[in-house]
Design an enzyme around this catalytic site. Sequence first.
Site, PDB file in Angstrom:
ATOM      1  N   HIS A  49     -63.401 -31.711  -8.239  1.00  0.00           N
ATOM      2  CA  HIS A  49     -64.086 -30.655  -8.969  1.00  0.00           C
ATOM      3  C   HIS A  49     -65.517 -31.120  -9.266  1.00  0.00           C
ATOM      4  O   HIS A  49     -65.845 -32.291  -9.072  1.00  0.00           O
ATOM      5  CB  HIS A  49     -63.349 -30.313 -10.280  1.00  0.00           C
TER       6      HIS A  49
HETATM    7  C1  T46 Z   1     -63.711 -35.700 -14.467  1.00  0.00           C
HETATM    8  C2  T46 Z   1     -62.890 -36.783 -13.872  1.00  0.00           C
HETATM    9  C3  T46 Z   1     -63.663 -38.048 -13.672  1.00  0.00           C
HETATM   10  C4  T46 Z   1     -57.959 -31.796 -21.330  1.00  0.00           C
HETATM   11  O1  T46 Z   1     -57.247 -30.927 -21.898  1.00  0.00           O
HETATM   12  N1  T46 Z   1     -58.953 -32.425 -22.021  1.00  0.00           N
HETATM   13  C5  T46 Z   1     -59.750 -33.364 -21.420  1.00  0.00           C
HETATM   14  O2  T46 Z   1     -60.658 -33.899 -22.097  1.00  0.00           O
HETATM   15  C6  T46 Z   1     -59.515 -33.702 -20.052  1.00  0.00           C
HETATM   16  C7  T46 Z   1     -60.396 -34.728 -19.358  1.00  0.00           C
HETATM   17  C8  T46 Z   1     -58.507 -33.059 -19.378  1.00  0.00           C
HETATM   18  N2  T46 Z   1     -57.740 -32.140 -20.016  1.00  0.00           N
HETATM   19  C9  T46 Z   1     -56.653 -31.496 -19.289  1.00  0.00           C
HETATM   20  C10 T46 Z   1     -57.099 -30.527 -18.184  1.00  0.00           C
HETATM   21  C11 T46 Z   1     -55.971 -30.637 -17.173  1.00  0.00           C
HETATM   22  O3  T46 Z   1     -54.951 -29.709 -17.537  1.00  0.00           O
HETATM   23  O4  T46 Z   1     -55.880 -32.504 -18.642  1.00  0.00           O
HETATM   24  C12 T46 Z   1     -55.423 -32.054 -17.380  1.00  0.00           C
HETATM   25  C13 T46 Z   1     -55.822 -33.019 -16.293  1.00  0.00           C
HETATM   26  O5  T46 Z   1     -57.248 -32.935 -16.105  1.00  0.00           O
HETATM   27  P1  T46 Z   1     -57.910 -33.020 -14.659  1.00  0.00           P
HETATM   28  O6  T46 Z   1     -56.981 -32.525 -13.622  1.00  0.00           O
HETATM   29  O7  T46 Z   1     -59.251 -32.352 -14.733  1.00  0.00           O
HETATM   30  O8  T46 Z   1     -58.088 -34.601 -14.491  1.00  0.00           O
HETATM   31  P2  T46 Z   1     -58.876 -35.394 -13.383  1.00  0.00           P
HETATM   32  O9  T46 Z   1     -58.460 -36.814 -13.473  1.00  0.00           O
HETATM   33  O10 T46 Z   1     -58.771 -34.733 -12.050  1.00  0.00           O
HETATM   34  O11 T46 Z   1     -60.435 -35.275 -13.822  1.00  0.00           O
HETATM   35  C14 T46 Z   1     -60.896 -35.942 -14.987  1.00  0.00           C
HETATM   36  C15 T46 Z   1     -61.733 -35.005 -15.868  1.00  0.00           C
HETATM   37  O12 T46 Z   1     -60.993 -33.801 -16.152  1.00  0.00           O
HETATM   38  C16 T46 Z   1     -63.030 -34.615 -15.213  1.00  0.00           C
HETATM   39  O13 T46 Z   1     -63.885 -34.041 -16.172  1.00  0.00           O
HETATM   40  O14 T46 Z   1     -64.904 -35.615 -14.191  1.00  0.00           O
HETATM   41  O15 T46 Z   1     -61.674 -37.064 -14.610  1.00  0.00           O
END
Ligand code: T46
Length: 136
Positions: A49
């Site tokens: 993303h």
């Molecule tokens: C990024 C990379 C480096 C939340 O509710 N609060 C939060 O602060 C975060 C970070 C995530 N979430 C929820 C949103 C999703 O339902 O946790 C779930 C997993 O998040 P995501 O799939 O976006 O995780 P990554 O590891 O793919 O990405 C993360 C960060 O979301 C993103 O901002 O830049 O790490």
Amino acid sequence: MSLIKLINLPSFGDDRGGLVAIESNQSIPFEVKRLYYIFDTTDKPRGFHAHIDLKQVAICLKGSCRFILDNGSTKEEITLDDPTRGLVVEGLIWREMHDFSYDCVLLVLASEHYSEQDYIRNYDEFQGMVERRNND
Ligand code: T46
């Protein structure tokens, strides 16, 4: 200009061990409103993303992982494996994280509170936004 922006974090390690101090608007080039950490990782990559406004600094506290950064025309990658260095990710950048070591602990400092509206999770949409910004 390289997409890989690394900052050296103030490090006060001595013969007792390591110590890194992190301060908003000082070692980190923005006010930190949120932090999160990723651990107990598997072989599954993460990210895929971009963010519209968010600025972040990623620090691999333990182990290693590989970041791919993509601005829509150039892709660069870096392996983070040093808790005294932070990767700054800001601007319209597609990011992916791969090859987490079994012991990886990845700390991320963020400039904004969590908002799903700030995410672009579709690559075509990301490229469209990059093109619109380039034409402005
Ligand atoms: C990024 C990379 C480096 C939340 O509710 N609060 C939060 O602060 C975060 C970070 C995530 N979430 C929820 C949103 C999703 O339902 O946790 C779930 C997993 O998040 P995501 O799939 O976006 O995780 P990554 O590891 O793919 O990405 C993360 C960060 O979301 C993103 O901002 O830049 O790490």
